[in-house]
Motif scaffolding. Structure first.
Motif, PDB file in Angstrom:
ATOM      1  N   ARG A  41       0.840  -1.210   0.000  1.00 10.24           N
ATOM      2  CA  ARG A  41       0.000   0.000   0.000  1.00 10.24           C
ATOM      3  C   ARG A  41       0.867   1.249   0.000  1.00 10.24           C
ATOM      4  O   ARG A  41       1.941   1.275   0.585  1.00 10.24           O
ATOM      5  CB  ARG A  41      -0.873   0.038   1.256  1.00 10.24           C
ATOM      6  N   ARG A  42       0.350   2.286  -0.648  1.00 12.00           N
ATOM      7  CA  ARG A  42       1.029   3.587  -0.577  1.00 12.00           C
ATOM      8  C   ARG A  42       1.011   4.053   0.874  1.00 12.00           C
ATOM      9  O   ARG A  42       0.142   3.672   1.658  1.00 12.00           O
ATOM     10  CB  ARG A  42       0.273   4.607  -1.439  1.00 12.00           C
ATOM     11  N   ALA A  43       1.955   4.903   1.225  1.00 12.12           N
ATOM     12  CA  ALA A  43       2.068   5.379   2.607  1.00 12.12           C
ATOM     13  C   ALA A  43       0.809   6.105   3.057  1.00 12.12           C
ATOM     14  O   ALA A  43       0.344   5.896   4.185  1.00 12.12           O
ATOM     15  CB  ALA A  43       3.285   6.290   2.748  1.00 12.12           C
ATOM     16  N   ASP A  44       0.216   6.935   2.184  1.00 11.90           N
ATOM     17  CA  ASP A  44      -0.989   7.657   2.590  1.00 11.90           C
ATOM     18  C   ASP A  44      -2.179   6.709   2.741  1.00 11.90           C
ATOM     19  O   ASP A  44      -3.007   6.876   3.648  1.00 11.90           O
ATOM     20  CB  ASP A  44      -1.319   8.792   1.609  1.00 11.90           C
ATOM     21  N   ALA A  45      -2.256   5.690   1.898  1.00 11.97           N
ATOM     22  CA  ALA A  45      -3.337   4.706   2.017  1.00 11.97           C
ATOM     23  C   ALA A  45      -3.187   3.915   3.317  1.00 11.97           C
ATOM     24  O   ALA A  45      -4.170   3.621   3.998  1.00 11.97           O
ATOM     25  CB  ALA A  45      -3.342   3.767   0.821  1.00 11.97           C
ATOM     26  N   ARG A  46      -1.953   3.589   3.678  1.00 10.59           N
ATOM     27  CA  ARG A  46      -1.694   2.865   4.933  1.00 10.59           C
ATOM     28  C   ARG A  46      -2.068   3.743   6.134  1.00 10.59           C
ATOM     29  O   ARG A  46      -2.669   3.261   7.095  1.00 10.59           O
ATOM     30  CB  ARG A  46      -0.214   2.468   4.990  1.00 10.59           C
TER      31      ARG A  46
ATOM     32  N   ASP B 235      -4.853   2.855   8.888  1.00  7.34           N
ATOM     33  CA  ASP B 235      -4.547   2.848  10.320  1.00  7.34           C
ATOM     34  C   ASP B 235      -5.454   3.812  11.081  1.00  7.34           C
ATOM     35  O   ASP B 235      -5.950   3.483  12.168  1.00  7.34           O
ATOM     36  CB  ASP B 235      -3.081   3.215  10.567  1.00  7.34           C
ATOM     37  N   ALA B 236      -5.689   4.997  10.513  1.00  3.64           N
ATOM     38  CA  ALA B 236      -6.571   5.982  11.157  1.00  3.64           C
ATOM     39  C   ALA B 236      -8.000   5.450  11.252  1.00  3.64           C
ATOM     40  O   ALA B 236      -8.669   5.623  12.278  1.00  3.64           O
ATOM     41  CB  ALA B 236      -6.540   7.306  10.395  1.00  3.64           C
ATOM     42  N   LEU B 237      -8.461   4.794  10.190  1.00  3.64           N
ATOM     43  CA  LEU B 237      -9.809   4.212  10.213  1.00  3.64           C
ATOM     44  C   LEU B 237      -9.930   3.123  11.270  1.00  3.64           C
ATOM     45  O   LEU B 237     -10.920   3.078  12.010  1.00  3.64           O
ATOM     46  CB  LEU B 237     -10.163   3.645   8.839  1.00  3.64           C
TER      47      LEU B 237
ATOM     48  N   VAL C  68     -11.011  11.262   7.541  1.00  4.20           N
ATOM     49  CA  VAL C  68     -11.076  10.846   6.142  1.00  4.20           C
ATOM     50  C   VAL C  68     -12.528  10.911   5.673  1.00  4.20           C
ATOM     51  O   VAL C  68     -13.441  11.046   6.475  1.00  4.20           O
ATOM     52  CB  VAL C  68     -10.528   9.407   5.936  1.00  4.20           C
ATOM     53  N   GLY C  69     -12.721  10.788   4.385  1.00 10.62           N
ATOM     54  CA  GLY C  69     -14.062  10.800   3.830  1.00 10.62           C
ATOM     55  C   GLY C  69     -14.707   9.423   3.874  1.00 10.62           C
ATOM     56  O   GLY C  69     -14.029   8.400   4.010  1.00 10.62           O
ATOM     57  N   VAL C  70     -16.021   9.415   3.717  1.00 10.55           N
ATOM     58  CA  VAL C  70     -16.768   8.162   3.727  1.00 10.55           C
ATOM     59  C   VAL C  70     -16.316   7.253   2.582  1.00 10.55           C
ATOM     60  O   VAL C  70     -16.252   6.035   2.732  1.00 10.55           O
ATOM     61  CB  VAL C  70     -18.294   8.431   3.672  1.00 10.55           C
TER      62      VAL C  70
ATOM     63  N   ARG D  70     -13.827   2.274   0.477  1.00 11.98           N
ATOM     64  CA  ARG D  70     -12.784   1.733  -0.393  1.00 11.98           C
ATOM     65  C   ARG D  70     -12.010   0.632   0.350  1.00 11.98           C
ATOM     66  O   ARG D  70     -11.675  -0.400  -0.215  1.00 11.98           O
ATOM     67  CB  ARG D  70     -11.841   2.860  -0.849  1.00 11.98           C
ATOM     68  N   HIS D  71     -11.754   0.877   1.618  1.00 10.50           N
ATOM     69  CA  HIS D  71     -11.029  -0.115   2.427  1.00 10.50           C
ATOM     70  C   HIS D  71     -11.952  -1.217   2.952  1.00 10.50           C
ATOM     71  O   HIS D  71     -11.543  -2.376   3.076  1.00 10.50           O
ATOM     72  CB  HIS D  71     -10.335   0.557   3.614  1.00 10.50           C
TER      73      HIS D  71
END
Length: 188
Positions: free
Chosen positions: A10-15, A19-21, A47-49, A54-55
């Motif tokens: 995963r890209r760093a921002d996606a990770r 993690d935040a979710l 983050v957005g809905v 997506r995750h």
């Protein structure tokens, strides 16, 4: 013969978003239960809905991801407790750890026992991870003469879950007190 492609990391921002979710969902599920609004989780995660879906396309995907992570942590505590304590103490400490886990998971017991096939994987993960750890702690404590030999892991898992059900007018400390009475009853 076709080889399975190796998944890309995963890209760093996606990770970070994931993690935040998970962290936000852990908190929200602990306070509002498994039916908490998705917006409450995404607001807390920043983050957005769309990122949530997506995750985790299904609510059950998110609940399972959060709970599996916490189930693993609870199960893994068993080995450390067994290494650092006499058998009876290790068992009691693990049961207290499990009590805290259950007490903060509003709706966990009903999710584990629901007929919903979406929770089947969670049920299997729960029993696969928790059962052997607890069974080992119980057998060691029984061999040391610290607890009754006629109690199994499933008995303890279910009893603690039932004792930690919310009681109107009582806080989580009430369930912990009841689990303490239960632990006393495990002594021979």
């Amino acid at each position: 013969m076709t080889e399975n492609p190796v998944p890309r990391p995963r890209r760093a921002d996606a990770r970070r978003n994931l993690d935040a979710l998970l962290e936000a969902a852990k908190h929200v599920l602990a306070t509002s239960g498994v039916d908490a609004p998705a917006k409450e989780i995404t607001d807390r995660a920043g983050v957005g809905v769309g990122t949530l879906y997506r995750h985790f396309p299904q609510r059950s995907d998110l609940v399972i991801a959060v709970l599996e992570h916490e189930i693993d942590a609870c199960a893994e505590a068993g080995a450390a407790l067994a290494a650092a304590n006499p058998p009876g103490v290790a068992l009691a400490e693990w049961v207290r750890h499990y009590t805290d886990f259950v007490a903060t998971k509003i709706g966990l017991a009903s999710a584990l026992h629901a007929a919903d096939s979406a929770h089947q994987e969670l049920r299997e993960h729960f029993y696969r991870r928790m059962g052997p750890v607890l069974e080992g702690l119980i057998r060691a404590a029984a061999a040391a003469g610290d607890v009754r030999a006629d109690v199994g892991a499933e008995d303890v898992l279910h009893a603690v879950a039932l004792l930690c059900q919310p009681v109107p007018g009582r806080d989580a400390g009430y369930g912990r007190r009841l689990v303490g009475v239960f632990l006393d009853g495990l002594r021979p």
